[in-house]
Design a protein around this motif. Structure first.
Motif, PDB file in Angstrom:
ATOM      1  N   TYR A  44      -2.515   2.682  -7.946  1.00  0.00           N
ATOM      2  CA  TYR A  44      -3.515   3.386  -7.139  1.00  0.00           C
ATOM      3  C   TYR A  44      -4.781   3.721  -7.926  1.00  0.00           C
ATOM      4  O   TYR A  44      -5.808   4.058  -7.339  1.00  0.00           O
ATOM      5  CB  TYR A  44      -2.916   4.675  -6.572  1.00  0.00           C
ATOM      6  N   LYS A  79       0.946   0.534   0.462  1.00  0.00           N
ATOM      7  CA  LYS A  79      -0.220   0.422   1.346  1.00  0.00           C
ATOM      8  C   LYS A  79      -0.502   1.782   1.978  1.00  0.00           C
ATOM      9  O   LYS A  79      -1.557   1.997   2.570  1.00  0.00           O
ATOM     10  CB  LYS A  79       0.025  -0.659   2.412  1.00  0.00           C
ATOM     11  N   ASP A  80       0.460   2.696   1.849  1.00  0.00           N
ATOM     12  CA  ASP A  80       0.285   4.050   2.364  1.00  0.00           C
ATOM     13  C   ASP A  80      -0.602   4.865   1.426  1.00  0.00           C
ATOM     14  O   ASP A  80      -0.818   4.491   0.268  1.00  0.00           O
ATOM     15  CB  ASP A  80       1.646   4.750   2.503  1.00  0.00           C
ATOM     16  N   ASN A  81      -1.083   5.966   1.916  1.00  0.00           N
ATOM     17  CA  ASN A  81      -1.855   6.892   1.111  1.00  0.00           C
ATOM     18  C   ASN A  81      -0.989   7.417  -0.032  1.00  0.00           C
ATOM     19  O   ASN A  81       0.200   7.688   0.151  1.00  0.00           O
ATOM     20  CB  ASN A  81      -2.333   8.051   1.999  1.00  0.00           C
ATOM     21  N   ASP A  93       1.028  10.541   0.596  1.00  0.00           N
ATOM     22  CA  ASP A  93       2.230  10.316   1.410  1.00  0.00           C
ATOM     23  C   ASP A  93       3.354   9.731   0.567  1.00  0.00           C
ATOM     24  O   ASP A  93       4.526  10.080   0.748  1.00  0.00           O
ATOM     25  CB  ASP A  93       1.904   9.377   2.577  1.00  0.00           C
ATOM     26  N   TYR A 129      -2.367  18.815  -5.696  1.00  0.00           N
ATOM     27  CA  TYR A 129      -3.574  18.020  -5.924  1.00  0.00           C
ATOM     28  C   TYR A 129      -4.645  18.913  -6.530  1.00  0.00           C
ATOM     29  O   TYR A 129      -4.926  19.992  -6.029  1.00  0.00           O
ATOM     30  CB  TYR A 129      -4.080  17.423  -4.616  1.00  0.00           C
TER      31      TYR A 129
END
Length: 397
Positions: free
Chosen positions: A343, A365-367, A370, A385
């Motif tokens: 990422y 492919k997901d955030n 998530d 975060y």
């Protein structure tokens, strides 16, 4: 006849030893009355390792066939050899018989490669590609994909583009660039969080994963095809029976003819892996060790100077091409390192959760948030975060 061969103990020779003996090779390829008499006498007086001698002799003769096997025939032959080995293991035949069949398998594996390495030990020495990679080392890969054609010309790619070389030009997303603008060697730098596809001049195709540097010639010349990799690639080598293909890395070198396999060899990582999807590959030995041959579904792993081969699920190691990540009993620190690289985002974690293990599948492919929350659902951790980075903190279950 060289005098030193009269004093050699050929009873201790292995298959590899014979293939490094210039006099033996010459005797088989260009036999003379004197050389025939010499080897016949050794056989009659039991002064030669007959099994290894005959295997090496068969190999030399097979290399001189006018009608080489097709790729399909080679793979079918290899599968039969592997099956034979498995049957012998199950029946627990005598050690001598097992050694003989394994020797045949090694011989056939080399025939499948059709590699002209009998007297070639250049992989233990320096090479043009290694010299270029060292002299043009890039310490920090930027945020964009870079295609370095020469010291004067670098192309910045804002999108994940397909790069392809042919006889006259370099195509980037179908846009042509003349090879006259390029030096003899090019570099593809793929930053964290990005991926790319590359087709070399010989038709070899590769998927290039995040945080990877690939060094390669714009055209392959001579008897070898060599590239250098710092990172991870899945490569489909275009068959060429006259020119072996060598993938060089910081710790291991992989030699093939035409096959599909995954190489994960980041210089910054302790573990280096080669996973074979189809065909056959040879891990070239360093420091006077022995070469290692792989058959499909086998993985070679190098870590801290130690080697290991095991059977694995190929899909687990190549699923990154489709944006998936399979893991089975993997340490959390390894998973985090892979996600961070994929990422392009910093992920921090407390040392006490580094060795937590888990199994599953992540869709990358997901955030990223998530994906990390999915891990937190199965592990005693929570995700925070802060300042464009993620922090993983241990919690009580």
């Amino acid at each position: 006849m060289p005098e030193e061969h009269l004093n050699r103990d050929y009873t201790q020779y292995t298959f590899d030893d014979f293939l490094q003996d210039d006099f033996f090779i010459s005797s088989i390829k260009n036999p003379t009355e004197e050389s025939l008499e010499f080897w016949c006498k050794l056989e009659e007086t039991c002064q030669v390792n007959v099994v290894e001698y005959n295997l090496a002799k068969e190999f030399i003769c097979s290399m001189q066939l006018e009608d080489p096997m097709s790729d399909t025939e080679e793979l079918e032959l290899w599968d039969r050899i592997v099956t034979s080995n498995q049957m012998i293991n199950k029946k627990r035949n005598k050690r001598r018989q097992l050694a003989f069949v394994v020797g045949i398998a090694a011989c056939i594996a080399i025939v499948v490669f059709s590699l002209p390495y009998i007297t070639d030990k250049s992989y233990t020495e320096s090479s043009d590609i290694l010299n270029y990679a060292a002299e043009n080392r890039v310490e920090n890969i930027q945020t964009e994909i870079q295609l370095i054609l020469s010291k004067e010309k670098t192309i910045q790619l804002t999108e994940e583009s397909d790069i392809a070389y042919d006889s006259t030009e370099i195509k980037v997303s179908e846009k042509g660039i003349s090879k006259n603008e390029s030096a003899a060697f090019n570099q593809l730098l793929v930053p964290r969080g990005r991926r790319s596809k590359l087709t070399l001049a010989d038709g070899t195709k590769m998927y290039v994963n995040s945080g990877t540097r690939v060094v390669y010639p714009i055209e392959f010349a001579g008897e070898k095809r060599e590239i250098y990799v710092d990172g991870e690639i899945f490569i489909e080598v275009h068959p060429d029976s006259k020119r072996p293909f060598i993938v060089r890395t910081s710790n291991i070198d992989v030699q093939v003819l035409g096959t599909k396999f995954n190489v994960m060899a980041y210089e910054s990582d302790k573990n280096k892996q080669v996973v074979l999807a189809s065909g056959s590959v040879k891990i070239l030995a360093r420091n006077n060790a022995k070469d290692t041959f792989l058959s499909p579904t086998q993985m070679y792993e190098y870590s801290n100077g130690k080697e290991h081969v095991e059977t694995v699920d190929v899909q687990r190691h190549t699923s990154w091409i489709k944006g998936l990540y399979y893991f089975d009993g993997e340490k959390l620190e390894v998973i985090i390192a892979r996600l961070s690289r994929y990422y392009g985002v910093e992920i921090n974690y407390e040392s006490e959760i580094a060795n937590l293990k888990c199994s599953g599948k992540l869709d990358m492919k997901d955030n990223l948030a998530d994906v990390l929350n999915g891990l937190a659902f199965t592990l005693p951790i929570k995700v925070e975060y802060n300042n464009e980075s993620y922090n993983l903190i241990k919690t009580s279950m």
